[in-house]
Design a protein around this motif. Sequence first.
Motif, PDB file in Angstrom:
ATOM      1  N   ALA B  85       0.881  -1.241  -0.285  1.00 38.65           N
ATOM      2  CA  ALA B  85       0.173  -0.180  -0.018  1.00 38.65           C
ATOM      3  C   ALA B  85       0.741   1.420  -0.042  1.00 38.65           C
ATOM      4  O   ALA B  85       0.552   2.149  -0.718  1.00 38.65           O
ATOM      5  CB  ALA B  85      -0.709  -0.107   1.145  1.00 38.65           C
ATOM      6  N   THR B  86       1.752   1.266   0.854  1.00 34.22           N
ATOM      7  CA  THR B  86       2.978   2.363   0.810  1.00 34.22           C
ATOM      8  C   THR B  86       3.448   2.699  -0.579  1.00 34.22           C
ATOM      9  O   THR B  86       3.630   3.915  -0.941  1.00 34.22           O
ATOM     10  CB  THR B  86       4.022   2.020   1.914  1.00 34.22           C
ATOM     11  OG1 THR B  86       3.528   1.816   3.249  1.00 34.22           O
ATOM     12  CG2 THR B  86       4.815   3.352   2.200  1.00 34.22           C
ATOM     13  N   ALA B  88       2.434   1.847  -3.421  1.00 37.54           N
ATOM     14  CA  ALA B  88       1.532   2.278  -4.375  1.00 37.54           C
ATOM     15  C   ALA B  88       1.186   3.639  -4.289  1.00 37.54           C
ATOM     16  O   ALA B  88       0.812   4.135  -5.184  1.00 37.54           O
ATOM     17  CB  ALA B  88       0.233   1.183  -4.202  1.00 37.54           C
ATOM     18  N   SER B  89       1.199   4.115  -3.046  1.00 35.16           N
ATOM     19  CA  SER B  89       0.367   5.394  -2.819  1.00 35.16           C
ATOM     20  C   SER B  89       1.895   6.422  -2.909  1.00 35.16           C
ATOM     21  O   SER B  89       1.559   7.448  -3.553  1.00 35.16           O
ATOM     22  CB  SER B  89       0.063   5.553  -1.162  1.00 35.16           C
ATOM     23  OG  SER B  89       0.903   6.439  -0.456  1.00 35.16           O
ATOM     24  N   LYS B  90       2.932   6.003  -2.771  1.00 32.16           N
ATOM     25  CA  LYS B  90       3.996   6.712  -2.697  1.00 32.16           C
ATOM     26  C   LYS B  90       4.435   7.037  -4.526  1.00 32.16           C
ATOM     27  O   LYS B  90       4.938   8.132  -4.885  1.00 32.16           O
ATOM     28  CB  LYS B  90       5.309   6.299  -2.036  1.00 32.16           C
ATOM     29  CG  LYS B  90       6.662   6.979  -2.301  1.00 32.16           C
ATOM     30  CD  LYS B  90       6.964   7.753  -1.444  1.00 32.16           C
ATOM     31  CE  LYS B  90       8.685   8.442  -1.398  1.00 32.16           C
ATOM     32  NZ  LYS B  90       8.585   9.276  -2.349  1.00 32.16           N
ATOM     33  N   HIS B  91       4.146   6.069  -5.087  1.00 26.77           N
ATOM     34  CA  HIS B  91       4.672   6.059  -6.441  1.00 26.77           C
ATOM     35  C   HIS B  91       3.571   6.087  -7.497  1.00 26.77           C
ATOM     36  O   HIS B  91       3.997   6.331  -8.824  1.00 26.77           O
ATOM     37  CB  HIS B  91       5.618   4.910  -6.791  1.00 26.77           C
ATOM     38  CG  HIS B  91       7.082   4.701  -5.987  1.00 26.77           C
ATOM     39  ND1 HIS B  91       7.938   5.492  -6.371  1.00 26.77           N
ATOM     40  CD2 HIS B  91       7.051   3.995  -4.837  1.00 26.77           C
ATOM     41  CE1 HIS B  91       8.877   5.198  -5.356  1.00 26.77           C
ATOM     42  NE2 HIS B  91       8.422   4.348  -4.314  1.00 26.77           N
ATOM     43  N   ASN B  92       2.578   6.162  -7.077  1.00 25.02           N
ATOM     44  CA  ASN B  92       1.302   6.507  -8.209  1.00 25.02           C
ATOM     45  C   ASN B  92       1.215   5.226  -8.977  1.00 25.02           C
ATOM     46  O   ASN B  92       0.782   5.644 -10.328  1.00 25.02           O
ATOM     47  CB  ASN B  92       1.273   7.696  -8.850  1.00 25.02           C
ATOM     48  CG  ASN B  92       0.510   8.751  -8.491  1.00 25.02           C
ATOM     49  OD1 ASN B  92      -0.551   8.242  -8.483  1.00 25.02           O
ATOM     50  ND2 ASN B  92       1.008   9.868  -8.609  1.00 25.02           N
ATOM     51  N   ARG B  94      -0.026   1.952 -10.903  1.00 23.66           N
ATOM     52  CA  ARG B  94      -1.054   1.315 -10.877  1.00 23.66           C
ATOM     53  C   ARG B  94      -1.020  -0.246 -10.243  1.00 23.66           C
ATOM     54  O   ARG B  94      -1.674  -0.827  -9.629  1.00 23.66           O
ATOM     55  CB  ARG B  94      -1.835   1.062 -12.478  1.00 23.66           C
ATOM     56  CG  ARG B  94      -3.130   0.722 -12.353  1.00 23.66           C
ATOM     57  CD  ARG B  94      -3.636   0.940 -14.001  1.00 23.66           C
ATOM     58  NE  ARG B  94      -3.763   2.263 -14.140  1.00 23.66           N
ATOM     59  CZ  ARG B  94      -5.103   2.867 -14.030  1.00 23.66           C
ATOM     60  NH1 ARG B  94      -6.097   2.104 -13.560  1.00 23.66           N
ATOM     61  NH2 ARG B  94      -5.268   4.082 -14.292  1.00 23.66           N
ATOM     62  N   ARG B 111      -4.177  -1.738  -7.487  1.00 22.98           N
ATOM     63  CA  ARG B 111      -4.684  -0.856  -6.709  1.00 22.98           C
ATOM     64  C   ARG B 111      -6.165  -1.386  -6.152  1.00 22.98           C
ATOM     65  O   ARG B 111      -6.634  -1.161  -5.008  1.00 22.98           O
ATOM     66  CB  ARG B 111      -5.252   0.641  -7.248  1.00 22.98           C
ATOM     67  CG  ARG B 111      -4.166   1.505  -7.384  1.00 22.98           C
ATOM     68  CD  ARG B 111      -4.379   2.726  -8.098  1.00 22.98           C
ATOM     69  NE  ARG B 111      -3.138   3.449  -8.747  1.00 22.98           N
ATOM     70  CZ  ARG B 111      -3.462   4.381  -9.576  1.00 22.98           C
ATOM     71  NH1 ARG B 111      -4.643   4.880  -9.781  1.00 22.98           N
ATOM     72  NH2 ARG B 111      -2.288   4.983 -10.211  1.00 22.98           N
ATOM     73  N   LYS B 115      -7.525  -1.936  -2.444  1.00 22.86           N
ATOM     74  CA  LYS B 115      -9.153  -1.455  -1.976  1.00 22.86           C
ATOM     75  C   LYS B 115      -9.739  -2.505  -1.402  1.00 22.86           C
ATOM     76  O   LYS B 115     -10.457  -2.439  -0.520  1.00 22.86           O
ATOM     77  CB  LYS B 115      -9.591  -0.750  -3.138  1.00 22.86           C
ATOM     78  CG  LYS B 115     -11.048  -0.231  -3.077  1.00 22.86           C
ATOM     79  CD  LYS B 115     -11.502   0.606  -4.378  1.00 22.86           C
ATOM     80  CE  LYS B 115     -12.038  -0.659  -5.223  1.00 22.86           C
ATOM     81  NZ  LYS B 115     -12.655  -0.070  -6.466  1.00 22.86           N
TER      82      LYS B 115
END
Lengths: 419, 129
Positions: B85-86, B88-92, B94, B111, B115
């Motif tokens: 999750a970290t 995916a959120s840091k690097h945008n 997919r 993602r 989710k």
Amino acid sequence: MFSVAIAVFIASYTAIVSERIHRTTVALAGAVLLVVLGVLHQEEAFSAIDFNTIGLLIGMMIIVLITSKTGLFQYVAIRAAKLAKGEPVRIMLYLAVVTAVFSALLDNVTTIMLIAPVTFVIADNLKINPIPILITEIILSNIGGSATLIGDPPNILIGSAAGLSFMDFLVNLAPVIVIIVPVVLYIMYRVYRKQLKTTDELKVNIMKIDVASTIKDVKLLKKSLFVLAVTIIGFLLHGALHLEPATIALFGAALLLVITDTHPEEILRGVEWTTIIFFAGLFILVAGIEKVGVLEMLSDWVLRLTEGSMPATTMAMLWGSGIFSSFIDNIPFVATMIPLVHELGNSGLDTQPLWWALALGADMGGNGTLIGASANLVGAGLAEKAGYKLSFKQFFGVGFAVMIVSMLISTVYIWLRYL
Amino acid sequence: MVSKKTNGLIVVDENNRPVGTIDSFNLIKAMVPSYLHADPGLAKFEPEDVFYKAVSQSLNKTVSDMMEELHGVVVHEDDPMIMAATLASKHNFRYVPVVSESGELEGLVSRTDIKRAMAELLNISDNVK
């Protein structure tokens, strides 16, 4: 010390010319090396940095960064295209004049970065190749930039070192630029008129563009125009006011930041610190060879060669600068020539004509080849990214001819006016 | 991407090691000419056929021109969920690639996977419709 200073200087300049390592890295490393090896004390090194040049560059960069957000430059360019009624050759000439005027007030590279995108869009609408127009703009930015103290880095360096004012530059250089511009425009017209053809239907595209919609922020525009006016008036009067150009530029920058209440962080991040550090490093490198007496020797050598004759020295300065600057970056070249001109002055020569010869040579020489000036390289880079090609050969074909013609006009001008 | 009805892919080298990700956003970004990125306001003055021109020009670009390099952004099968999750959120990105001990691509965390994992924890079922 003598050979250490020369070795560091030559090694640094070779590395800058070779472009294998970034020029700012080289200038910084060379400058620090001079201090580490004991050629200069740290204090001497810092006091060698001309903060008038540095302040002027930073001040103008801030003003341009804020003003370019208004859409003013796009507005003027599209206005010019509509005034040309969408006729490609006319557009080329009008945009070239716009570029020359802008670059007299802004740095050439900035001017090209602002005008190139609009040029691509106009060319798309007319379905023509934008490269002839872009080359004309680049050439005129180098010529227009030489008309004023702030238009070109070599002029900033010379003005600051020689204590010449904005007015001095305008009075001494603008007249010859006013002669060179139409001659060069005529050359560009002859070279490119056959390539620039479009249909009447496509010309309508240009006329349909809603030019007012280029202005993104009217309030910001008004404030920017006000500050630009104040700054230009400040430059015109700085000699009489006994204020250095850097003071005027930084005053304008601070005023614009205050009245627009822009957050400084974003703007200050946009200032080209890499260029600023490059200048600082160069000043120190030159101070190194100056201290050990290399420039005195060079000056003696030049005087022996020209037998101390004023016309011969001035012409050597003009053509030497022109030829050098068409192959190497004119900023390090001029930074080195400045103390040399001071030395020549110490030997009794009148420095005024020498300063103008140096400025004209360095600025006009930039048009000689694609690598002669940063604006050329930046323009070529933008063209390539937009899917076009601007090759060394293509630029050389017209740039070199333009350089020779403008150098000849400068020769006659300097001869008649100063010798 | 269109035929597989997906919005993203993972790029691997000849040893099946993930080197980059590419999604629809990268494709659009690579197609828009850089001078319009520099001055987006000018795009409204471009004629209609410039879209076609830009698309055909971007055909010359290779996947490696357009992809976003991973620079070692991968997870192993036994890494904690919060790590995926970290990243995916840091690097945008997919997808975050899942690799084996030897670095070969084994799967991916999307993602949507993250989710769903969040929804599961919150006891939100996905058959509301």
